[in-house]
Design a protein around this motif. Structure first.
Motif, PDB file in Angstrom:
ATOM      1  N   TYR A 256       7.375   6.658 -19.780  1.00  0.00           N
ATOM      2  CA  TYR A 256       7.429   7.351 -18.500  1.00  0.00           C
ATOM      3  C   TYR A 256       6.891   6.444 -17.396  1.00  0.00           C
ATOM      4  CZ  TYR A 256       2.476   8.255 -19.597  1.00  0.00           C
ATOM      5  OH  TYR A 256       1.143   8.118 -19.941  1.00  0.00           O
ATOM      6  N   THR A 257       7.215   6.823 -16.155  1.00  0.00           N
ATOM      7  CA  THR A 257       6.768   6.081 -14.976  1.00  0.00           C
ATOM      8  C   THR A 257       5.811   6.951 -14.181  1.00  0.00           C
ATOM      9  OG1 THR A 257       8.857   4.869 -14.874  1.00  0.00           O
ATOM     10  CG2 THR A 257       7.514   4.909 -12.873  1.00  0.00           C
ATOM     11  N   GLU A 258       4.704   6.377 -13.783  1.00  0.00           N
ATOM     12  CA  GLU A 258       3.685   7.138 -13.047  1.00  0.00           C
ATOM     13  C   GLU A 258       3.859   7.015 -11.536  1.00  0.00           C
ATOM     14  OE1 GLU A 258      -0.405   7.625 -14.252  1.00  0.00           O
ATOM     15  OE2 GLU A 258      -0.097   6.001 -15.697  1.00  0.00           O
ATOM     16  N   THR A 259       3.381   8.032 -10.843  1.00  0.00           N
ATOM     17  CA  THR A 259       3.295   7.989  -9.390  1.00  0.00           C
ATOM     18  C   THR A 259       2.109   7.111  -8.988  1.00  0.00           C
ATOM     19  OG1 THR A 259       4.219  10.207  -9.198  1.00  0.00           O
ATOM     20  CG2 THR A 259       2.984   9.377  -7.305  1.00  0.00           C
ATOM     21  N   THR A 260       2.298   6.299  -7.967  1.00  0.00           N
ATOM     22  CA  THR A 260       1.222   5.452  -7.455  1.00  0.00           C
ATOM     23  C   THR A 260       0.567   6.140  -6.259  1.00  0.00           C
ATOM     24  OG1 THR A 260       2.404   3.473  -8.162  1.00  0.00           O
ATOM     25  CG2 THR A 260       0.649   3.159  -6.567  1.00  0.00           C
ATOM     26  N   VAL A 261      -0.771   6.138  -6.238  1.00  0.00           N
ATOM     27  CA  VAL A 261      -1.505   6.842  -5.189  1.00  0.00           C
ATOM     28  C   VAL A 261      -2.560   5.927  -4.589  1.00  0.00           C
ATOM     29  CG1 VAL A 261      -1.142   9.076  -6.321  1.00  0.00           C
ATOM     30  CG2 VAL A 261      -3.229   7.772  -6.803  1.00  0.00           C
ATOM     31  N   VAL A 262      -3.046   6.306  -3.414  1.00  0.00           N
ATOM     32  CA  VAL A 262      -4.165   5.606  -2.792  1.00  0.00           C
ATOM     33  C   VAL A 262      -5.376   6.527  -2.841  1.00  0.00           C
ATOM     34  CG1 VAL A 262      -3.447   6.371  -0.470  1.00  0.00           C
ATOM     35  CG2 VAL A 262      -5.029   4.434  -0.727  1.00  0.00           C
ATOM     36  N   VAL A 263      -6.497   6.000  -3.317  1.00  0.00           N
ATOM     37  CA  VAL A 263      -7.744   6.763  -3.422  1.00  0.00           C
ATOM     38  C   VAL A 263      -8.575   6.496  -2.171  1.00  0.00           C
ATOM     39  CG1 VAL A 263      -9.797   7.206  -4.806  1.00  0.00           C
ATOM     40  CG2 VAL A 263      -7.656   6.543  -5.932  1.00  0.00           C
ATOM     41  N   VAL A 264      -8.992   7.585  -1.508  1.00  0.00           N
ATOM     42  CA  VAL A 264      -9.743   7.482  -0.255  1.00  0.00           C
ATOM     43  C   VAL A 264     -10.853   8.533  -0.242  1.00  0.00           C
ATOM     44  CG1 VAL A 264      -7.740   6.629   1.047  1.00  0.00           C
ATOM     45  CG2 VAL A 264      -8.195   9.100   0.919  1.00  0.00           C
ATOM     46  N   PRO A 265     -11.870   8.355   0.627  1.00  0.00           N
ATOM     47  CA  PRO A 265     -12.855   9.434   0.805  1.00  0.00           C
ATOM     48  C   PRO A 265     -12.187  10.680   1.384  1.00  0.00           C
ATOM     49  CG  PRO A 265     -13.705   7.348   1.654  1.00  0.00           C
ATOM     50  CD  PRO A 265     -12.244   7.131   1.348  1.00  0.00           C
ATOM     51  N   LYS A 266     -12.746  11.841   1.120  1.00  0.00           N
ATOM     52  CA  LYS A 266     -12.135  13.092   1.569  1.00  0.00           C
ATOM     53  C   LYS A 266     -12.066  13.212   3.083  1.00  0.00           C
ATOM     54  CE  LYS A 266     -12.540  16.290  -2.275  1.00  0.00           C
ATOM     55  NZ  LYS A 266     -13.072  17.599  -2.739  1.00  0.00           N
ATOM     56  N   ASP A 267     -12.955  12.528   3.802  1.00  0.00           N
ATOM     57  CA  ASP A 267     -12.927  12.612   5.261  1.00  0.00           C
ATOM     58  C   ASP A 267     -12.109  11.482   5.893  1.00  0.00           C
ATOM     59  OD1 ASP A 267     -14.615  10.551   4.611  1.00  0.00           O
ATOM     60  OD2 ASP A 267     -16.308  11.215   5.850  1.00  0.00           O
ATOM     61  N   HIS A 268     -11.350  10.743   5.095  1.00  0.00           N
ATOM     62  CA  HIS A 268     -10.517   9.646   5.611  1.00  0.00           C
ATOM     63  C   HIS A 268      -9.280  10.220   6.293  1.00  0.00           C
ATOM     64  CE1 HIS A 268      -8.145   5.932   5.655  1.00  0.00           C
ATOM     65  NE2 HIS A 268      -9.271   5.277   5.399  1.00  0.00           N
ATOM     66  N   LEU A 269      -8.726   9.473   7.258  1.00  0.00           N
ATOM     67  CA  LEU A 269      -7.532   9.926   7.968  1.00  0.00           C
ATOM     68  C   LEU A 269      -6.344  10.111   7.023  1.00  0.00           C
ATOM     69  CD1 LEU A 269      -7.674   7.735  11.229  1.00  0.00           C
ATOM     70  CD2 LEU A 269      -8.128  10.192  11.006  1.00  0.00           C
ATOM     71  N   VAL A 270      -6.256   9.293   5.992  1.00  0.00           N
ATOM     72  CA  VAL A 270      -5.153   9.403   5.038  1.00  0.00           C
ATOM     73  C   VAL A 270      -5.151  10.764   4.343  1.00  0.00           C
ATOM     74  CG1 VAL A 270      -4.316   8.501   2.819  1.00  0.00           C
ATOM     75  CG2 VAL A 270      -4.916   6.919   4.661  1.00  0.00           C
ATOM     76  N   ALA A 271      -6.303  11.353   4.188  1.00  0.00           N
ATOM     77  CA  ALA A 271      -6.401  12.643   3.499  1.00  0.00           C
ATOM     78  C   ALA A 271      -5.660  13.751   4.233  1.00  0.00           C
ATOM     79  CB  ALA A 271      -7.870  13.032   3.322  1.00  0.00           C
ATOM     80  N   ALA A 272      -5.373  13.553   5.533  1.00  0.00           N
ATOM     81  CA  ALA A 272      -4.663  14.575   6.302  1.00  0.00           C
ATOM     82  C   ALA A 272      -3.153  14.513   6.080  1.00  0.00           C
ATOM     83  CB  ALA A 272      -4.976  14.417   7.791  1.00  0.00           C
ATOM     84  N   ALA A 273      -2.657  13.455   5.446  1.00  0.00           N
ATOM     85  CA  ALA A 273      -1.219  13.296   5.216  1.00  0.00           C
ATOM     86  C   ALA A 273      -0.849  13.743   3.809  1.00  0.00           C
ATOM     87  CB  ALA A 273      -0.813  11.846   5.435  1.00  0.00           C
ATOM     88  N   GLU A 274       0.417  14.125   3.633  1.00  0.00           N
ATOM     89  CA  GLU A 274       0.906  14.481   2.303  1.00  0.00           C
ATOM     90  C   GLU A 274       1.329  13.245   1.518  1.00  0.00           C
ATOM     91  OE1 GLU A 274       4.027  17.308   2.532  1.00  0.00           O
ATOM     92  OE2 GLU A 274       2.756  18.903   3.364  1.00  0.00           O
ATOM     93  N   GLU A 275       1.766  12.197   2.250  1.00  0.00           N
ATOM     94  CA  GLU A 275       2.230  10.965   1.630  1.00  0.00           C
ATOM     95  C   GLU A 275       2.104   9.848   2.647  1.00  0.00           C
ATOM     96  OE1 GLU A 275       5.929  10.552  -1.136  1.00  0.00           O
ATOM     97  OE2 GLU A 275       6.595   9.933   0.869  1.00  0.00           O
ATOM     98  N   VAL A 276       1.826   8.630   2.163  1.00  0.00           N
ATOM     99  CA  VAL A 276       1.693   7.485   3.057  1.00  0.00           C
ATOM    100  C   VAL A 276       2.550   6.339   2.536  1.00  0.00           C
ATOM    101  CG1 VAL A 276      -0.634   8.139   3.783  1.00  0.00           C
ATOM    102  CG2 VAL A 276      -0.333   6.604   1.825  1.00  0.00           C
ATOM    103  N   SER A 277       2.686   5.302   3.352  1.00  0.00           N
ATOM    104  CA  SER A 277       3.380   4.080   2.950  1.00  0.00           C
ATOM    105  C   SER A 277       2.379   2.929   2.970  1.00  0.00           C
ATOM    106  CB  SER A 277       4.551   3.786   3.890  1.00  0.00           C
ATOM    107  OG  SER A 277       4.065   3.479   5.192  1.00  0.00           O
ATOM    108  N   THR A 278       2.784   1.793   2.427  1.00  0.00           N
ATOM    109  CA  THR A 278       1.896   0.632   2.450  1.00  0.00           C
ATOM    110  C   THR A 278       1.638   0.158   3.887  1.00  0.00           C
ATOM    111  OG1 THR A 278       3.837  -0.780   2.102  1.00  0.00           O
ATOM    112  CG2 THR A 278       2.553  -0.169   0.156  1.00  0.00           C
ATOM    113  N   GLU A 279       2.575   0.425   4.764  1.00  0.00           N
ATOM    114  CA  GLU A 279       2.383   0.046   6.170  1.00  0.00           C
ATOM    115  C   GLU A 279       1.254   0.851   6.806  1.00  0.00           C
ATOM    116  OE1 GLU A 279       5.022  -0.181  10.297  1.00  0.00           O
ATOM    117  OE2 GLU A 279       6.029   0.011   8.339  1.00  0.00           O
ATOM    118  N   ASP A 280       1.087   2.090   6.346  1.00  0.00           N
ATOM    119  CA  ASP A 280      -0.012   2.915   6.866  1.00  0.00           C
ATOM    120  C   ASP A 280      -1.375   2.378   6.454  1.00  0.00           C
ATOM    121  OD1 ASP A 280       1.794   4.734   8.014  1.00  0.00           O
ATOM    122  OD2 ASP A 280       1.979   5.853   6.128  1.00  0.00           O
TER     123      ASP A 280
END
Length: 270
Positions: free
Chosen positions: A75-99
């Motif tokens: 199987y192939t896994e989904t790749t994710v970015v781990v961030v603190p809960k108060d990080h701006l990325v946490a407000a998005a449903e999905e991000v790109s490497t450009e973000d």
């Protein structure tokens, strides 16, 4: 079994993030006399453990060297970015490497993602392990891009993760040394692939048995049971059966007479 002796156990290696419990349970149900021993290995050492005979087979992350190792992608896994809960990325449903371009993105030494170009800004020093990188993310130093199973494995209440749409994905495979494809390895391959316990793979199939032919009764033997009489047929006694059994001998009482008179009551005499 391949060889003269039956091994006392089956050794299964697995890298962090892989949960082999489902397959282990099925193995214990089918082969209760051969215990399965789990061997936890680092991702960078997994193939070396298999080559050295430290395990009979193992769940590894691709790629592997196919010159001496066999591998079945699972199987192939989904790749994710781990961030603190108060990080701006946490407000998005999905991000790109450009973000993540302005973020310090950790690249631990045990990373198995096949990057063509690392996202974000590099850290001054690479963490030795994914667990070390997680601690740095919790300290607010940077972020970490990993397979989702590793984000779950190193879960912390103060951290969260989001999918990265264009990051390389990690593929998990079952691997073993090509020259050590034993019967037990074949059994485990069957379990992983979902074969049933009655699968004929690896066993000589039972030849189909010929169906017994139904014997037809010979005409007039009575072996076929009593038949209904019909037009032009025969009765159960073997005699010809007419279309109407009434009046079969001498005609019926209500039939026509010899002189062509109509049947019925005789007329009154004058």
């Amino acid at each position: 079994m391949t060889g003269s002796e039956v091994p006392h156990s089956f050794r299964l290696a697995y890298v962090p993030g892989v949960t082999p419990s489902k397959w282990v349970r099925i193995w214990n149900e089918r082969l209760p006399d051969i215990p399965l021993t789990l061997v936890a290995v680092d991702p960078v050492e997994a193939c070396g453990v298999l080559r050295a005979g430290g395990a009979d087979a193992g769940f590894v992350r691709l790629p592997v060297d196919r010159d001496d190792l066999s591998a079945i992608p699972l199987y192939t896994e989904t790749t994710v970015v781990v961030v603190p809960k108060d990080h701006l990325v946490a407000a998005a449903e999905e991000v790109s490497t450009e973000d993540l371009a302005d973020e310090i993105v950790f690249h631990p030494l045990d990373d198995t993602l096949d990057w063509e170009q690392l996202p974000g800004k590099p850290a001054i020093e690479r963490p030795e392990t994914t667990a070390d990188a997680i601690e740095l993310v919790a300290a607010g130093v940077g972020v970490l891009v990993v397979p989702q199973s590793l984000a779950r494995l190193h879960h912390r209440k103060d951290l969260t993760y989001r999918p990265v749409s264009d990051a390389p994905a990690s593929r998990v495979a079952l691997s073993w040394p090509q020259e050590q494809t034993t019967d037990l390895v074949e059994e485990f391959i069957g379990i992983v692939r979902g074969r049933t316990v009655n699968s004929t793979r690896g066993r000589a199939p039972t030849p189909p048995q010929p169906k017994a032919k139904r014997k037809r009764p010979e005409p007039g033997s009575g072996g076929g049971g009593q038949r209904k009489s019909g037009a032009g047929g025969t009765s159960s006694s073997g005699k010809p059966a007419g279309r109407n059994t009434r009046g079969a001998s001498g005609g019926s009482k209500g039939g026509k007479g010899a002189k062509g008179g109509k049947g019925g009551r005789p007329g009154r005499r004058p």
